[in-house]
Structure formats: C-alpha cells, structure tokens
Design a protein around this motif. Structure first.
Motif, mmCIF file in Angstrom:
data_model
loop_
_atom_site.group_PDB
_atom_site.id
_atom_site.type_symbol
_atom_site.label_atom_id
_atom_site.label_comp_id
_atom_site.label_asym_id
_atom_site.label_seq_id
_atom_site.Cartn_x
_atom_site.Cartn_y
_atom_site.Cartn_z
ATOM 1 N N SER A 60 -0.336 1.435 -7.244
ATOM 2 C CA SER A 60 -1.161 2.612 -7.526
ATOM 3 C C SER A 60 -1.416 3.475 -6.295
ATOM 4 C CB SER A 60 -2.493 2.182 -8.132
ATOM 5 O OG SER A 60 -3.178 1.305 -7.250
ATOM 6 N N PHE A 61 -1.227 2.890 -5.113
ATOM 7 C CA PHE A 61 -1.429 3.618 -3.857
ATOM 8 C C PHE A 61 -0.625 2.931 -2.766
ATOM 9 C CE2 PHE A 61 -3.491 4.148 0.258
ATOM 10 C CZ PHE A 61 -3.547 5.528 0.339
ATOM 11 N N ALA A 62 -0.078 3.723 -1.876
ATOM 12 C CA ALA A 62 0.612 3.200 -0.692
ATOM 13 C C ALA A 62 0.450 4.226 0.414
ATOM 14 C CB ALA A 62 2.088 2.951 -0.992
ATOM 15 N N ASP A 63 0.442 3.744 1.657
ATOM 16 C CA ASP A 63 0.306 4.664 2.789
ATOM 17 C C ASP A 63 1.423 4.422 3.796
ATOM 18 O OD1 ASP A 63 -0.415 2.360 4.168
ATOM 19 O OD2 ASP A 63 -2.477 2.986 4.570
ATOM 20 N N SER A 64 1.271 4.970 4.979
ATOM 21 C CA SER A 64 2.311 4.859 6.007
ATOM 22 C C SER A 64 2.548 3.412 6.429
ATOM 23 C CB SER A 64 1.955 5.716 7.222
ATOM 24 O OG SER A 64 0.725 5.282 7.785
ATOM 25 N N THR A 65 1.553 2.561 6.271
ATOM 26 C CA THR A 65 1.739 1.141 6.589
ATOM 27 C C THR A 65 2.805 0.541 5.679
ATOM 28 O OG1 THR A 65 -0.599 1.013 7.178
ATOM 29 C CG2 THR A 65 0.568 -1.064 6.897
ATOM 30 N N MET A 66 2.731 0.849 4.412
ATOM 31 C CA MET A 66 3.714 0.358 3.448
ATOM 32 C C MET A 66 5.105 0.911 3.784
ATOM 33 S SD MET A 66 4.420 -1.263 0.616
ATOM 34 C CE MET A 66 5.202 -1.198 -0.977
ATOM 35 N N ILE A 67 5.175 2.163 4.126
ATOM 36 C CA ILE A 67 6.457 2.762 4.499
ATOM 37 C C ILE A 67 7.044 2.033 5.701
ATOM 38 C CG2 ILE A 67 7.543 4.835 5.465
ATOM 39 C CD1 ILE A 67 5.576 6.452 3.716
ATOM 40 N N ASN A 68 6.224 1.786 6.706
ATOM 41 C CA ASN A 68 6.676 1.072 7.896
ATOM 42 C C ASN A 68 7.180 -0.327 7.557
ATOM 43 O OD1 ASN A 68 7.071 0.774 10.742
ATOM 44 N ND2 ASN A 68 5.201 -0.434 10.808
ATOM 45 N N VAL A 69 6.442 -1.038 6.717
ATOM 46 C CA VAL A 69 6.833 -2.389 6.309
ATOM 47 C C VAL A 69 8.177 -2.353 5.583
ATOM 48 C CG1 VAL A 69 6.229 -4.275 4.730
ATOM 49 C CG2 VAL A 69 4.508 -3.347 6.285
ATOM 50 N N LEU A 70 8.369 -1.389 4.698
ATOM 51 C CA LEU A 70 9.629 -1.279 3.958
ATOM 52 C C LEU A 70 10.796 -0.922 4.876
ATOM 53 C CD1 LEU A 70 8.474 0.483 0.677
ATOM 54 C CD2 LEU A 70 9.008 -1.948 1.030
ATOM 55 N N LEU A 71 10.560 -0.021 5.822
ATOM 56 C CA LEU A 71 11.632 0.348 6.756
ATOM 57 C C LEU A 71 12.028 -0.830 7.644
ATOM 58 C CD1 LEU A 71 10.552 3.952 7.762
ATOM 59 C CD2 LEU A 71 12.583 3.291 6.440
ATOM 60 N N LEU A 72 11.045 -1.580 8.124
ATOM 61 C CA LEU A 72 11.344 -2.761 8.932
ATOM 62 C C LEU A 72 12.112 -3.799 8.106
ATOM 63 C CD1 LEU A 72 8.003 -3.164 10.918
ATOM 64 C CD2 LEU A 72 10.232 -2.461 11.826
ATOM 65 N N ALA A 73 11.687 -3.987 6.860
ATOM 66 C CA ALA A 73 12.370 -4.941 5.989
ATOM 67 C C ALA A 73 13.792 -4.490 5.705
ATOM 68 C CB ALA A 73 11.600 -5.104 4.686
ATOM 69 N N HIS A 74 13.987 -3.202 5.520
ATOM 70 C CA HIS A 74 15.335 -2.669 5.289
ATOM 71 C C HIS A 74 16.220 -2.947 6.503
ATOM 72 C CE1 HIS A 74 18.496 -0.187 3.700
ATOM 73 N NE2 HIS A 74 18.415 0.639 4.728
ATOM 74 N N GLY A 75 15.662 -2.817 7.696
ATOM 75 C CA GLY A 75 16.408 -3.141 8.914
ATOM 76 C C GLY A 75 16.779 -4.614 8.988
ATOM 77 N N GLU A 76 15.905 -5.480 8.522
ATOM 78 C CA GLU A 76 16.152 -6.921 8.545
ATOM 79 C C GLU A 76 17.066 -7.384 7.414
ATOM 80 O OE1 GLU A 76 14.877 -9.573 10.514
ATOM 81 O OE2 GLU A 76 14.287 -8.008 11.916
ATOM 82 N N LEU A 77 16.831 -6.868 6.213
ATOM 83 C CA LEU A 77 17.521 -7.361 5.026
ATOM 84 C C LEU A 77 18.751 -6.547 4.639
ATOM 85 C CD1 LEU A 77 14.331 -8.032 2.901
ATOM 86 C CD2 LEU A 77 15.831 -9.769 3.877
#
Length: 120
Positions: A60-77
C-alpha cells in the motif's frame, strides 16, 4: 478523552514455493521503519539458486528505502529477482523513478514464476 495511537505500519511477509521458485508476498507499508525483514529475505535468497518472485500486489506504500533494497537485491540476484503484480502505488512509484525499465516487473506471479531465466 483518550485517542488511541494508530497502529504502527507493518510489512507482512508470507512465503511459498511455486514451480521451483520462492514466492514472497509483501503486504502493507514498505519503508524505513518496516523494510528490515525484507532485507533478511533478500539476503537469504542471494545464497540460493532458485528464482525469487516478490508479489507486490498488496503493497500500500513504499518509499526510497524500498527502492534501494530492490536495487541492491537486483544487483545481488540478477535475473533471479522477479517483481510481480505491482500495486497501483508501486506502479506509480516505479514510473516516477524510472525503475520500470530497470527492474524485472511481470504482470502476475504466474508470469514471473514461468519467466525465461535470461529475463523479460
């Protein structure tokens, strides 16, 4: 008169296995105060070879923290990370930040689970 405080925002995480992929359903608010459990899930996924599908339909809500977490995960996975069924809020966030062309986003969980391992 005492006014109760609103409940703390929470990010609920449920998991299941579907056709060899780990499917993680996120529900609620993903922000600085709530995203730590997702970080743990993503770090664990990096240690395994299975695809990881994040079902974002109930975020229902996401902020820049979520974006950062997803980008880092994309780099790892890499292509093992697949985002599925983004909620309207998440779709708008990805569009505003330009992430819709960066992260692997699928219309639904079934499409993400059955995706070609080289990406969309």
């Amino acid at each position: 008169m005492h006014t109760p405080h609103p409940a703390e925002p929470i990010l609920q995480i449920t998991e299941r296995t579907e056709a060899g992929a780990r499917v993680v359903v996120l529900s609620g608010e993903a922000d600085l105060d709530t995203v730590q459990p997702l970080r743990v899930v993503l770090q664990d996924a990096a240690a395994h070879a299975d695809p990881l599908v994040l079902d974002l339909s109930e975020v229902s809500f996401a902020d820049s923290t979520m974006i950062n977490v997803l980008l880092l995960a994309h780099g790892e996975l890499g292509v093992r990370l697949r985002l599925a069924s983004p909620s309207e809020f998440v779709r708008r966030l990805f569009a505003l930040t330009g992430l819709e062309g960066v992260l692997p986003v699928y219309a639904g969980v079934a499409q993400a689970v059955g995706a070609d391992p080289v990406g969309p």
